[in-house]
Design an enzyme around this catalytic site. Structure first.
Site, PDB file in Angstrom:
ATOM      1  N   GLU A   1      16.358  43.864  96.316  1.00  0.00           N
ATOM      2  CA  GLU A   1      18.202  43.749  97.194  1.00  0.00           C
ATOM      3  C   GLU A   1      18.250  44.788  97.471  1.00  0.00           C
ATOM      4  O   GLU A   1      18.525  45.720  98.092  1.00  0.00           O
ATOM      5  CB  GLU A   1      19.061  42.958  96.604  1.00  0.00           C
TER       6      GLU A   1
ATOM      7  N   CYS B   1      19.363  37.710  91.505  1.00  0.00           N
ATOM      8  CA  CYS B   1      20.440  37.887  89.276  1.00  0.00           C
ATOM      9  C   CYS B   1      21.223  37.731  89.587  1.00  0.00           C
ATOM     10  O   CYS B   1      22.022  38.715  91.299  1.00  0.00           O
ATOM     11  CB  CYS B   1      19.346  38.539  88.490  1.00  0.00           C
TER      12      CYS B   1
ATOM     13  N   THR C   1     -24.210  28.800  84.470  1.00  0.00           N
ATOM     14  CA  THR C   1     -22.993  29.424  83.958  1.00  0.00           C
ATOM     15  C   THR C   1     -23.992  30.301  83.194  1.00  0.00           C
ATOM     16  O   THR C   1     -23.651  31.731  83.262  1.00  0.00           O
ATOM     17  CB  THR C   1     -21.739  29.745  83.399  1.00  0.00           C
TER      18      THR C   1
ATOM     19  N   MET D   1     -28.592  31.508  81.021  1.00  0.00           N
ATOM     20  CA  MET D   1     -29.023  30.716  80.350  1.00  0.00           C
ATOM     21  C   MET D   1     -29.666  29.780  79.426  1.00  0.00           C
ATOM     22  O   MET D   1     -28.397  30.079  78.780  1.00  0.00           O
ATOM     23  CB  MET D   1     -30.485  31.800  80.408  1.00  0.00           C
TER      24      MET D   1
ATOM     25  N   SER E   1     -26.302  35.985  81.117  1.00  0.00           N
ATOM     26  CA  SER E   1     -25.454  35.624  82.455  1.00  0.00           C
ATOM     27  C   SER E   1     -25.929  36.635  82.841  1.00  0.00           C
ATOM     28  O   SER E   1     -24.732  36.273  84.558  1.00  0.00           O
ATOM     29  CB  SER E   1     -24.467  34.891  82.663  1.00  0.00           C
TER      30      SER E   1
ATOM     31  N   ARG F   1      -7.632  39.973  88.308  1.00  0.00           N
ATOM     32  CA  ARG F   1      -7.301  40.017  86.341  1.00  0.00           C
ATOM     33  C   ARG F   1      -6.546  41.331  87.259  1.00  0.00           C
ATOM     34  O   ARG F   1      -5.349  41.301  85.995  1.00  0.00           O
ATOM     35  CB  ARG F   1      -8.649  41.062  86.189  1.00  0.00           C
TER      36      ARG F   1
ATOM     37  N   SER G   1     -10.939  32.258  65.578  1.00  0.00           N
ATOM     38  CA  SER G   1     -11.100  31.636  64.693  1.00  0.00           C
ATOM     39  C   SER G   1     -10.739  31.657  63.403  1.00  0.00           C
ATOM     40  O   SER G   1     -10.547  32.271  62.049  1.00  0.00           O
ATOM     41  CB  SER G   1     -10.996  29.790  64.831  1.00  0.00           C
TER      42      SER G   1
ATOM     43  N   GLU H   1     -11.580  33.356  81.420  1.00  0.00           N
ATOM     44  CA  GLU H   1     -12.803  34.434  81.751  1.00  0.00           C
ATOM     45  C   GLU H   1     -13.959  34.030  79.864  1.00  0.00           C
ATOM     46  O   GLU H   1     -13.560  34.834  79.066  1.00  0.00           O
ATOM     47  CB  GLU H   1     -13.093  35.404  81.973  1.00  0.00           C
TER      48      GLU H   1
ATOM     49  N   LEU I   1     -14.281  26.726  75.406  1.00  0.00           N
ATOM     50  CA  LEU I   1     -13.103  27.349  75.132  1.00  0.00           C
ATOM     51  C   LEU I   1     -12.617  26.656  76.640  1.00  0.00           C
ATOM     52  O   LEU I   1     -11.975  26.109  76.605  1.00  0.00           O
ATOM     53  CB  LEU I   1     -12.750  28.215  74.931  1.00  0.00           C
TER      54      LEU I   1
END
Length: 366
Positions: free
Chosen positions: A56, A80, A166, A168, A173, A189, A227, A296, A301
């Site tokens: 604005e 805002c 995705t 071998m 990959s 990304r 972890s 990715e 996961l």
């Protein structure tokens, strides 16, 4: 709301302007503004970077104070009305003497939602809301998710053969898809606030997980689920521009200190079972003002996020080849006991990218 064909034309222009901030506004929303007087555009603007003037203000400056009286304003998002990193835009619009504001959508920010419109109306400015609302929402899925649900918008990106493999069996990959598809990933990304992966991917591929061949003035936050703190201190992503956050269930002070010295930020977010708490992780990322997350990672996961209903969208690149059933799949999921347990998708886009095909699908929420 009463709108015309001219209103639609000017709002479409505001949406085009908002898209120019696709890669740079983060963590703020992408917003465009058009100011019209006597049927002609006299000012345009879009928000480019956090801390810099909002759309604005830029449009008002371009129009000039001598011309904004009784003008109409077209905005992709409610202005805002609070003091944030910049002053309230409602006051600037009121001071400029505009007579009408057409907005595509309300601001989902609890500090604003509806209050900006009320302030304008209290000063005699006509407000119309909802024109091209879906198009405006599509510009800011992450900002909306963070404000409404206190978690980012989560996309999972995977590259696979036509039979859904995705990599071998040994993890190789590079490369399943072609150059064009990998270049397309850079755009996803670039629009993301953070890129999320698992430590197994880091150990197997040592990815940089950065934006390449595009100068957007920033790098997304790299987030590694680790972890047990197996992250190598010499990993590529710890040497590159931008920040890397390691989220762990470990309390090992020595390993934590080693990774911090290597340049990482380390945050414990664990379950009682000493695994990373994915729900708490997304809440933490929202607290860090992360709007959109691009995942990715490997099947473990990706499968865990999908199983927990934490994925909003899939970006799937399919290469024109077959790899066979012994190679690695896309998602590690428990066996289905009945067809009704399937995870349903809505395909919203499908197109060729070089020799590969890109499928974008929304995940149906349970």
């Amino acid at each position: 709301m009463t709108t015309s064909a001219a209103d639609a034309r000017f709002m479409a222009r505001a949406l085009q302007l908002a898209q120019r901030g696709m890669y740079t506004t983060d963590p703020n929303p992408r917003v465009g503004c058009v100011i019209v007087k006597d049927g002609n555009i006299i000012g345009e603007g879009w928000h480019e970077r956090v801390g810099e003037p909002h759309a604005e203000i830029i449009a008002l400056r371009q129009a000039g104070p001598m011309h904004t009286h009784s003008a109409g304003v077209y905005l992709t998002l409610e202005p805002c009305c609070h003091q944030g990193r910049t002053p309230p835009c409602t006051r600037a619009l009121i001071k400029a003497g505009v007579k009408r504001v057409v907005a595509a959508m309300r601001d989902p920010n609890p500090q604003v939602v509806g209050k900006g419109f009320k302030e304008l109306e209290s000063h005699g400015i006509r407000v119309d809301v909802g024109l091209m609302e879906k198009e405006a929402e599509a510009l800011n899925p992450g900002f909306i998710s963070r404000m409404k649900h206190r978690r980012p918008y989560v996309r999972v990106k995977l590259a696979a053969s036509l039979d859904g493999r995705t990599a071998m069996a040994d993890g190789e990959s590079k490369w399943i898809t072609g150059d064009e598809a990998r270049a397309d990933v850079q755009k996803w990304r670039a629009r993301s606030s953070a890129i999320l992966t698992g430590v197994s991917t880091v150990l197997a591929d040592d990815p940089a997980l950065n934006v390449r061949d595009m100068n957007i003035g920033r790098q997304p936050l790299r987030v590694v689920l680790d972890s047990r703190l197996r992250m190598p201190p010499g990993a590529r992503m710890l040497r590159g521009e931008g920040k890397t956050l390691i989220v762990t269930a470990s309390e090992d002070a020595a390993l934590t200190e080693t990774l911090k010295k290597a340049g990482a930020e380390v945050t414990p977010i664990s379950t009682p079972q000493k695994t990373v708490d994915l729900v708490a992780l997304l809440k933490h990322l929202a607290w860090l003002e992360v709007n959109e997350v691009l995942v990715e990672a490997g099947a473990t996961l990706c499968g865990a996020l999908l199983r927990m209903n934490l994925v909003d969208e899939l970006i799937l690149y399919y290469a024109p080849h077959i790899m066979g059933n012994n190679e690695r799949g896309m998602f590690m999921l428990p066996p289905l006991s009945r067809m009704a347990d399937r995870i349903n998708l809505e395909i919203v886009d499908m197109r060729p990218i070089g020799k590969d095909w890109r499928v974008i699908a929304k995940v149906s929420k349970k």
